[in-house]
Design an enzyme around this catalytic site. Structure first.
Site, PDB file in Angstrom:
ATOM      1  N   ASN A 119       0.798  -1.226   0.000  1.00 57.02           N
ATOM      2  CA  ASN A 119       0.000   0.000   0.000  1.00 57.02           C
ATOM      3  C   ASN A 119       0.835   1.283   0.000  1.00 57.02           C
ATOM      4  OD1 ASN A 119      -2.394   1.847   0.932  1.00 57.02           O
ATOM      5  ND2 ASN A 119      -0.858   2.028   2.552  1.00 57.02           N
ATOM      6  N   LYS A 132       1.556   3.337 -11.357  1.00 56.52           N
ATOM      7  CA  LYS A 132       0.332   2.635 -10.977  1.00 56.52           C
ATOM      8  C   LYS A 132      -0.153   1.698 -12.094  1.00 56.52           C
ATOM      9  CE  LYS A 132      -0.398   4.101  -6.740  1.00 56.52           C
ATOM     10  NZ  LYS A 132      -0.159   3.182  -5.623  1.00 56.52           N
ATOM     11  N   SER A 188      -4.089   2.637  -8.598  1.00 57.55           N
ATOM     12  CA  SER A 188      -4.899   3.863  -8.624  1.00 57.55           C
ATOM     13  C   SER A 188      -5.675   3.854  -9.928  1.00 57.55           C
ATOM     14  CB  SER A 188      -3.984   5.088  -8.584  1.00 57.55           C
ATOM     15  OG  SER A 188      -4.672   6.236  -9.050  1.00 57.55           O
ATOM     16  N   TYR A 221       3.460   9.020 -11.476  1.00 53.71           N
ATOM     17  CA  TYR A 221       2.495   8.281 -10.655  1.00 53.71           C
ATOM     18  C   TYR A 221       1.626   7.354 -11.528  1.00 53.71           C
ATOM     19  CZ  TYR A 221      -1.091   7.642  -7.026  1.00 53.71           C
ATOM     20  OH  TYR A 221      -1.963   7.124  -6.111  1.00 53.71           O
TER      21      TYR A 221
HETATM   22  N1  LIG Z   1      -5.676   8.922  -1.241  1.00 54.78           N
HETATM   23  C1  LIG Z   1      -6.029   8.795  -2.509  1.00 54.78           C
HETATM   24  O1  LIG Z   1      -6.843   9.576  -3.041  1.00 54.78           O
HETATM   25  C2  LIG Z   1      -5.461   7.655  -3.332  1.00 54.78           C
HETATM   26  C3  LIG Z   1      -6.015   7.427  -4.610  1.00 54.78           C
HETATM   27  C4  LIG Z   1      -5.500   6.372  -5.374  1.00 54.78           C
HETATM   28  C5  LIG Z   1      -4.479   5.588  -4.895  1.00 54.78           C
HETATM   29  N2  LIG Z   1      -3.955   5.845  -3.656  1.00 54.78           N
HETATM   30  C6  LIG Z   1      -2.854   4.989  -3.213  1.00 54.78           C
HETATM   31  O2  LIG Z   1      -3.178   4.417  -1.965  1.00 54.78           O
HETATM   32  C7  LIG Z   1      -1.994   4.188  -1.203  1.00 54.78           C
HETATM   33  C8  LIG Z   1      -2.138   4.873   0.139  1.00 54.78           C
HETATM   34  O3  LIG Z   1      -2.433   6.227  -0.086  1.00 54.78           O
HETATM   35  P1  LIG Z   1      -2.782   7.233   1.105  1.00 54.78           P
HETATM   36  O4  LIG Z   1      -3.522   8.371   0.494  1.00 54.78           O
HETATM   37  O5  LIG Z   1      -3.346   6.473   2.233  1.00 54.78           O
HETATM   38  O6  LIG Z   1      -1.314   7.756   1.447  1.00 54.78           O
HETATM   39  P2  LIG Z   1      -0.791   8.573   2.709  1.00 54.78           P
HETATM   40  O7  LIG Z   1       0.253   9.487   2.197  1.00 54.78           O
HETATM   41  O8  LIG Z   1      -1.916   9.143   3.496  1.00 54.78           O
HETATM   42  O9  LIG Z   1      -0.107   7.413   3.565  1.00 54.78           O
HETATM   43  C9  LIG Z   1       0.979   6.678   3.020  1.00 54.78           C
HETATM   44  C10 LIG Z   1       1.740   6.031   4.146  1.00 54.78           C
HETATM   45  O10 LIG Z   1       2.851   5.374   3.545  1.00 54.78           O
HETATM   46  C11 LIG Z   1       4.026   5.693   4.270  1.00 54.78           C
HETATM   47  N3  LIG Z   1       5.179   5.679   3.386  1.00 54.78           N
HETATM   48  C12 LIG Z   1       5.370   6.410   2.258  1.00 54.78           C
HETATM   49  N4  LIG Z   1       6.584   6.166   1.756  1.00 54.78           N
HETATM   50  C13 LIG Z   1       7.183   5.266   2.570  1.00 54.78           C
HETATM   51  C14 LIG Z   1       8.446   4.635   2.586  1.00 54.78           C
HETATM   52  N5  LIG Z   1       9.378   4.904   1.664  1.00 54.78           N
HETATM   53  N6  LIG Z   1       8.720   3.766   3.566  1.00 54.78           N
HETATM   54  C15 LIG Z   1       7.822   3.501   4.526  1.00 54.78           C
HETATM   55  N7  LIG Z   1       6.605   4.059   4.571  1.00 54.78           N
HETATM   56  C16 LIG Z   1       6.287   4.945   3.603  1.00 54.78           C
HETATM   57  C17 LIG Z   1       3.786   7.106   4.822  1.00 54.78           C
HETATM   58  O11 LIG Z   1       4.606   7.388   5.946  1.00 54.78           O
HETATM   59  C18 LIG Z   1       2.302   7.048   5.151  1.00 54.78           C
HETATM   60  O12 LIG Z   1       2.056   6.600   6.463  1.00 54.78           O
HETATM   61  C19 LIG Z   1      -0.844   4.749  -2.041  1.00 54.78           C
HETATM   62  O13 LIG Z   1      -0.235   3.713  -2.772  1.00 54.78           O
HETATM   63  C20 LIG Z   1      -1.553   5.729  -2.976  1.00 54.78           C
HETATM   64  O14 LIG Z   1      -0.836   5.940  -4.159  1.00 54.78           O
HETATM   65  C21 LIG Z   1      -4.421   6.858  -2.871  1.00 54.78           C
END
Ligand SMILES: NC(=O)c1ccc[n+]([C@@H]2O[C@H](COP(=O)([O-])OP(=O)(O)OC[C@H]3O[C@@H](n4cnc5c(N)ncnc54)[C@H](O)[C@@H]3O)[C@@H](O)[C@H]2O)c1
Length: 246
Positions: A88, A157, A140, A153
């Site tokens: 994730n 993805k 995504s 990105y």
């Molecule tokens: N939020 C959205 O709208 C959305 C939409 C589509 C896809 N996503 C995908 O869902 C996933 C989670 O997204 P989110 O919005 O919850 O993200 P977020 O930024 O809120 O949380 C991501 C978490 O990952 C951790 N992280 C990031 N890089 C890291 C690393 N190198 N090592 C260890 N930990 C790391 C961060 O510390 C954080 O706790 C991601 O892959 C994102 O691309 C999110």
């Protein structure tokens, strides 16, 4: 959708979708290995979930440090077979093809592709030996349809979908399913903090369900794909978008 008797490793479990996964998985009875680079948020999640009765192992590390990741995974593997993996963790470096730097492009590919592949390489063999496993990769909707100003990105993805389908074909005969979820706009701390209101409003107005997803709504789909109930689903790229992009 019980996850009792299973141990799930979730990356990026400190906040957002990863944290919601940890909460939903614990509520379904799974034991958890939680990884994140943010020690503060990770501790908060792990302290909260320890009270649910699930066994929780939390490790703070930057996943892109593959040497450290390998030693952490080897140590947690010794504490019992991990049979569910949720890839994730992620981040974005926005930019058009004209503006994106090579460093930014490679960083985004690294966290979304190299890290998940590396973890799969380490955990898949024991899932295959056990003849049961679940891998859910968080892609995504941009991986399917592309995103303007999101070249790194969207490329990463889309790669996650290719990775998912390829590993699904490799591992199916050993009882391991591999699927991807494709969230649309989801109300996570990063989105709340970094996305301009006008962009949020634009996405919401284009979303048939007329709102963002809550992280739990994505996490519940991931938990379903990780459960026994999804035993005949593999290789799918499942949009969780409220109808955005249809
Ligand atoms: N939020 C959205 O709208 C959305 C939409 C589509 C896809 N996503 C995908 O869902 C996933 C989670 O997204 P989110 O919005 O919850 O993200 P977020 O930024 O809120 O949380 C991501 C978490 O990952 C951790 N992280 C990031 N890089 C890291 C690393 N190198 N090592 C260890 N930990 C790391 C961060 O510390 C954080 O706790 C991601 O892959 C994102 O691309 C999110």
């Amino acid at each position: 959708m019980s996850l009792i008797g299973h141990k799930a490793l979730i990356t990026g479990a400190g906040q957002g979708i990863g944290r919601a996964c940890a909460e939903v998985f614990a509520s379904q009875g799974a034991d958890l290995v939680l990884l994140d680079k943010n020690s503060e948020t990770l501790k908060e999640v792990s302290d909260k979930l320890t009270k649910t009765g699930s066994s929780i192992i939390a490790r703070t590390l930057d996943l892109t440090d593959l040497g450290l990741l390998q030693s952490e995974l080897e140590s947690v593997r010794n504490m019992g077979v991990i049979d569910i993996l949720v890839n994730n963790a992620g981040f974005d470096r926005p930019g058009t093809t004209a503006k994106i730097s090579r460093e930014g492009f490679e960083a985004v590919l690294g966290i979304h592709l190299t890290v998940p592949l590396f973890i799969i390489q380490l955990l898949l063999p024991s899932m295959r030996s056990a003849k049961w496993g679940r891998i859910v990769n968080v892609s995504s909707i941009y991986g399917l349809i592309g995103g303007k100003g999101e070249v790194a990105y969207s490329t990463a993805k889309a790669g996650v979908i290719g990775l998912t389908k390829s590993v699904a074909k490799e591992a199916a005969r050993d009882g391991v399913t591999v699927n991807a979820v494709l969230p649309g706009l989801t109300r996570t701390p990063t989105i709340e903090k970094l996305m301009a209101e006008r962009y949020k409003e634009m996405f919401i107005s284009e979303t048939p369900l007329g709102r963002m997803a809550e992280p739990e709504e994505v996490a519940k789909v991931i938990a379903f794909l990780a459960s026994e109930d999804a035993s005949y689903i593999t290789g799918v790229a499942l949009p969780v978008t409220g109808g955005w992009g249809i």
